[in-house]
Design an enzyme around this catalytic site. Sequence first.
Site, PDB file in Angstrom:
ATOM      1  N   LEU A  24      -6.210 -26.053   8.900  1.00  0.00           N
ATOM      2  CA  LEU A  24      -7.535 -25.557   8.518  1.00  0.00           C
ATOM      3  C   LEU A  24      -8.071 -24.678   9.638  1.00  0.00           C
ATOM      4  CD1 LEU A  24      -9.156 -28.857   7.118  1.00  0.00           C
ATOM      5  CD2 LEU A  24      -7.571 -27.280   6.002  1.00  0.00           C
ATOM      6  N   GLY A  25      -8.088 -23.376   9.421  1.00  0.00           N
ATOM      7  CA  GLY A  25      -8.567 -22.435  10.445  1.00  0.00           C
ATOM      8  C   GLY A  25      -7.406 -21.672  11.048  1.00  0.00           C
ATOM      9  N   PHE A  26      -7.607 -20.360  11.194  1.00  0.00           N
ATOM     10  CA  PHE A  26      -6.556 -19.521  11.772  1.00  0.00           C
ATOM     11  C   PHE A  26      -7.167 -18.559  12.790  1.00  0.00           C
ATOM     12  CE2 PHE A  26      -2.884 -16.643  11.847  1.00  0.00           C
ATOM     13  CZ  PHE A  26      -1.843 -17.564  11.849  1.00  0.00           C
ATOM     14  N   ALA A  58      -5.694 -22.817   5.492  1.00  0.00           N
ATOM     15  CA  ALA A  58      -6.988 -22.499   4.877  1.00  0.00           C
ATOM     16  C   ALA A  58      -7.757 -21.547   5.769  1.00  0.00           C
ATOM     17  CB  ALA A  58      -7.788 -23.778   4.652  1.00  0.00           C
ATOM     18  N   LYS A 119     -14.910 -30.982  19.097  1.00  0.00           N
ATOM     19  CA  LYS A 119     -15.685 -31.932  19.936  1.00  0.00           C
ATOM     20  C   LYS A 119     -17.049 -32.245  19.344  1.00  0.00           C
ATOM     21  CE  LYS A 119     -15.383 -28.340  21.800  1.00  0.00           C
ATOM     22  NZ  LYS A 119     -15.345 -26.977  22.163  1.00  0.00           N
ATOM     23  N   LYS A 219     -18.518 -33.622  25.032  1.00  0.00           N
ATOM     24  CA  LYS A 219     -17.328 -34.183  25.685  1.00  0.00           C
ATOM     25  C   LYS A 219     -17.688 -35.469  26.437  1.00  0.00           C
ATOM     26  CE  LYS A 219     -15.465 -29.532  25.885  1.00  0.00           C
ATOM     27  NZ  LYS A 219     -15.462 -28.280  26.646  1.00  0.00           N
ATOM     28  N   GLY A 321      -9.235 -22.160  25.769  1.00  0.00           N
ATOM     29  CA  GLY A 321      -8.285 -21.074  25.490  1.00  0.00           C
ATOM     30  C   GLY A 321      -7.310 -21.477  24.389  1.00  0.00           C
TER      31      GLY A 321
END
EC number: 1.1.1.3
Length: 444
Positions: A24-26, A58, A119, A219, A321
Site C-alpha cells: 500500500l503506497g508507492f 495500491a 509512526k 516515536k 530516507g
Amino acid sequence: MSTAPQTSIRSGKGPGEAVGIALLGFGTVGAEVFRLLNENADAFAHRIGGPAEVRGVAVHNKNKLRPGVPAELLTDDAEALVRRDDIDLVVEVIGGIDYPRHLLLTALNAGKSVVTANKALVAAHADELAESADRAGVDLYFEAAVAAAIPVVGMLRRSLAGDQIRRISGIVNGTTNFILDAMETTGASYEDALAEATRLGYAEADPTADVEGHDAASKAAILASLGFYTRVTFDDVHCEGISQITADDIKAANKAGYSIKLLAICEVLIDESGKKSVNARVHPTLVPKDHPLASVSKSYNAIFVEAEAAGSLMFYGNGAGGNPTASAVLGDVVGASRNIVHGGRAPGENTYAHLPIADFGEVLTCYHIDMEVADRAGVLAAISEVFAQRGVSLRTVRQENGNGTARLIVVTHSAREAALEEIVAKLGDLDEVKAVHSVIRLHS
Ligand code: HSE
C-alpha cells in the site's frame, strides 16, 4: 490492548509456499521496498522458506508511469486489494492516520498480517491494531516506525525482553538533529539551518511536525510503550520543539560543555509510596559533550537505553530516507512471511504493566537558566532565595559581567518540574532579573 498470553497457535502454509503481498503506497519507501524485494527475490525466498510475491500495489493514481512495476499489479482500490484471498501480508507505507487505519484494520480482521512504517498511526492506535491482530492470530510489525533502519523495536521486543529498562533517551528526528548540528558547527541561525535542511530534502515543505517535536513524540510514545510494557499514546507525550532555540543558546551551551539535542526521553517514575507511573517527553535538552548522544551529528538518529542488567547501550544509524526505511520494512516482511509459511507469531504488544501516565509536574528534571540580572549587591542572594524557598538546590552558578548588568547562568540539581516552572515564573517577576533569556533542561 490485550495482556493475555498469545495462545492461538497459527499453522503455516508450509515450506516452499509463496507469500502474497499487498503493497500500500508507492512513494520513496514503497518503491524501494518493491525494488529490493524483486532484486533480491532469491535471498528472500531462502530467508523466508518460500517466495515473497508482490501481488498488488495500491496507489492513488494507477495511470501514472511507474517503471519496473507491471501495470496489472497497480490498483487504486486498496480496500479490495487487502481483502483478496491471495493476499497474506499487507505492507503499508502510505502515511497519514485515518485512511491507513481503516485499511489495516480491514486487513487484520480479514486475517492478513501487517507491516507498517506509520509512526503516527501506531502511536495513536496501537491498542486497536494489536487487538485486531490478536483476535485474528496474525502479526503486526512496525520496526520502521521508529528511527527507520535502527532496529530498536526488535531490540526492545526481543533482545532486551529479559531486562528491566530504566530509561530510553533518543535522538529520533533527523531533521531537527541536522538543524541543531548545523547551528552548532557553522554558527548558522535557526532559520538558515532550517532552510538548508529543506534544500537538502530532510525537512518537509511544511516542517512543523519535525521542528515542533510531533514526529519525535510519536516515536517516544512507541518506545515508552515497548520499553515499559504499558500503553503510551501520542497525546500522553509532553512535547516541546526547537523553534525557540537561538544561535546564542547554542553558543552558550557549547561554552559550558554541552550540545543541544532534541531528545525523546521515556522513563518510569516511582513516588515515595512506591507507586509507579510512566513519562514520555520530547524537548530540547543540553547533553554533556562527553555523552555518546552529543556526538550524533547531521541527520543521524541514536537511541540510548539504560537497562538494569545490560547497562547502557546505544543504537545509532540512519533514521529516515527511502533505503534505510525500506531496510526496516523488509526485515519485518521476512519475519511476518516466515510465520505465514512456517506457522507461529512474533512477540506482539504486551501492556501488562498498565502504568498511569505521570503528571508532568512530578517529573524530575534539571534546568539550565540563562538570565540577565542587575549587577549590584544582594542580587545573587535574592535569586538563590527563590530556589531555596522551593527546595531546589543549585549545581553551578556562572556569572559574566556586562555593562551595569550581568549574565547569570544557573544549573540546578534535579527537582520536580512543577517547582522549576514556578521558579522561572518567579524569577521573571524579580526587579533584579532584567530578562530570562532561555530555560533548557539538562540531560543527567
Ligand atoms: N521526518 C523524520 C526525520 C523522518 O526527520 O527524522 C521520518 O520520521
